[in-house]
Scaffold this motif. Sequence first.
Motif, PDB file in Angstrom:
ATOM      1  N   ALA A  45      -2.366   3.124   7.666  1.00 49.52           N
ATOM      2  CA  ALA A  45      -2.069   1.735   7.303  1.00 49.52           C
ATOM      3  C   ALA A  45      -0.938   1.187   8.164  1.00 49.52           C
ATOM      4  CB  ALA A  45      -1.720   1.637   5.822  1.00 49.52           C
ATOM      5  N   PHE A  89       0.825  -1.201   0.000  1.00 50.78           N
ATOM      6  CA  PHE A  89       0.000   0.000   0.000  1.00 50.78           C
ATOM      7  C   PHE A  89       0.866   1.261   0.000  1.00 50.78           C
ATOM      8  CE2 PHE A  89      -2.245   3.344   2.362  1.00 50.78           C
ATOM      9  CZ  PHE A  89      -3.335   3.529   1.524  1.00 50.78           C
ATOM     10  N   ASP A 135      -7.845   8.035  -0.835  1.00 56.14           N
ATOM     11  CA  ASP A 135      -6.899   7.907   0.276  1.00 56.14           C
ATOM     12  C   ASP A 135      -7.392   8.587   1.550  1.00 56.14           C
ATOM     13  OD1 ASP A 135      -5.405   6.511  -1.570  1.00 56.14           O
ATOM     14  OD2 ASP A 135      -3.588   7.682  -1.291  1.00 56.14           O
ATOM     15  N   LEU A 175     -10.167   2.562   8.452  1.00 56.86           N
ATOM     16  CA  LEU A 175      -9.291   1.672   9.227  1.00 56.86           C
ATOM     17  C   LEU A 175      -9.505   1.836  10.727  1.00 56.86           C
ATOM     18  CD1 LEU A 175      -5.855   1.699   7.334  1.00 56.86           C
ATOM     19  CD2 LEU A 175      -7.708   0.016   7.202  1.00 56.86           C
ATOM     20  N   VAL A 225      -7.320  -0.158  -2.562  1.00 57.05           N
ATOM     21  CA  VAL A 225      -6.877   1.238  -2.657  1.00 57.05           C
ATOM     22  C   VAL A 225      -5.474   1.310  -3.261  1.00 57.05           C
ATOM     23  CG1 VAL A 225      -6.493   3.401  -1.391  1.00 57.05           C
ATOM     24  CG2 VAL A 225      -8.380   1.889  -0.728  1.00 57.05           C
ATOM     25  N   TYR A 272      -9.124  -4.315   1.782  1.00 63.07           N
ATOM     26  CA  TYR A 272      -9.406  -2.903   1.503  1.00 63.07           C
ATOM     27  C   TYR A 272      -8.138  -2.170   1.071  1.00 63.07           C
ATOM     28  CZ  TYR A 272     -10.477   1.995   2.382  1.00 63.07           C
ATOM     29  OH  TYR A 272     -10.611   3.355   2.266  1.00 63.07           O
ATOM     30  N   LEU A 273      -7.044  -2.378   1.797  1.00 66.73           N
ATOM     31  CA  LEU A 273      -5.786  -1.723   1.430  1.00 66.73           C
ATOM     32  C   LEU A 273      -5.321  -2.155   0.044  1.00 66.73           C
ATOM     33  CD1 LEU A 273      -3.799  -1.743   4.792  1.00 66.73           C
ATOM     34  CD2 LEU A 273      -4.862   0.229   3.646  1.00 66.73           C
ATOM     35  N   VAL A 331      -9.215   6.243   3.850  1.00 66.49           N
ATOM     36  CA  VAL A 331      -8.467   5.181   4.534  1.00 66.49           C
ATOM     37  C   VAL A 331      -8.412   5.368   6.051  1.00 66.49           C
ATOM     38  CG1 VAL A 331      -6.195   4.068   4.736  1.00 66.49           C
ATOM     39  CG2 VAL A 331      -7.173   4.527   2.471  1.00 66.49           C
ATOM     40  N   ALA A 354      -3.092   8.490   4.950  1.00 64.67           N
ATOM     41  CA  ALA A 354      -3.442   7.117   4.566  1.00 64.67           C
ATOM     42  C   ALA A 354      -2.323   6.137   4.892  1.00 64.67           C
ATOM     43  CB  ALA A 354      -3.784   7.056   3.084  1.00 64.67           C
ATOM     44  N   CYS A 371       1.023   3.917  -3.136  1.00 70.93           N
ATOM     45  CA  CYS A 371       0.710   5.337  -2.919  1.00 70.93           C
ATOM     46  C   CYS A 371       1.921   6.197  -3.257  1.00 70.93           C
ATOM     47  CB  CYS A 371       0.278   5.580  -1.474  1.00 70.93           C
ATOM     48  SG  CYS A 371      -1.309   4.834  -1.047  1.00 70.93           S
TER      49      CYS A 371
END
Length: 191
Positions: A91, A7, A48, A55, A117, A113-114, A51, A87, A11
């Motif tokens: 994470a 992730f 983002d 989370l 994204v 989910y991560l 997130v 984000a 990003c």
Amino acid sequence: MDVVELFGRACGEFDRRVAMVQPDQWGHFTPCSEWDVRALVNHVTVEDLWVPPLLEGSTIEQVGDRLDGDQLGDEPQAAWRRAFTAATDAAASLESVDTAVHVSRGDIPAGDYLMEVAADNLVHSWDLAIAVGADTELDPELVQVVADWFVGVAEVWLVLNVMGYPISLSEAVIIESLTQAVRGAAFAVPG
């Protein structure tokens, strides 16, 4: 590679391309026909921004409409950077990738989910690079992991309409084509 690392790296790919956007490029067309550069960056920024609250256990209803619309304001690169940092920090702080995340289609593990994204960040990194004339070569390891993952979920996504619109086989082809391009292979459309 674990999903939190993946992730962050995905990003990071988008972050590097956002940093290259020049002031006169925000209105440039992108390979996403409905979005110019600003709209594309806003889309990923919003993605983002979701997130951290998700989370942390928030539901879609609890977040409400605060992430609707333009989140870039007058300083789009700075707005993106704040979303990216929030984000990736969220994470990195995640206690377990098995934690339930409440998305519109129900609860899914945080790791899933991560991954979704991360895939969005990675694919749109390429879109943004094309639009602004930046380096289109993506991290081959990330591309391979995302491509393998996407092939595993594509059929389910078609049935569940996960993207919010019907996805097509051509979107799966895009992932495969990206994989081939990163490896230096010739562009080939299966079929």
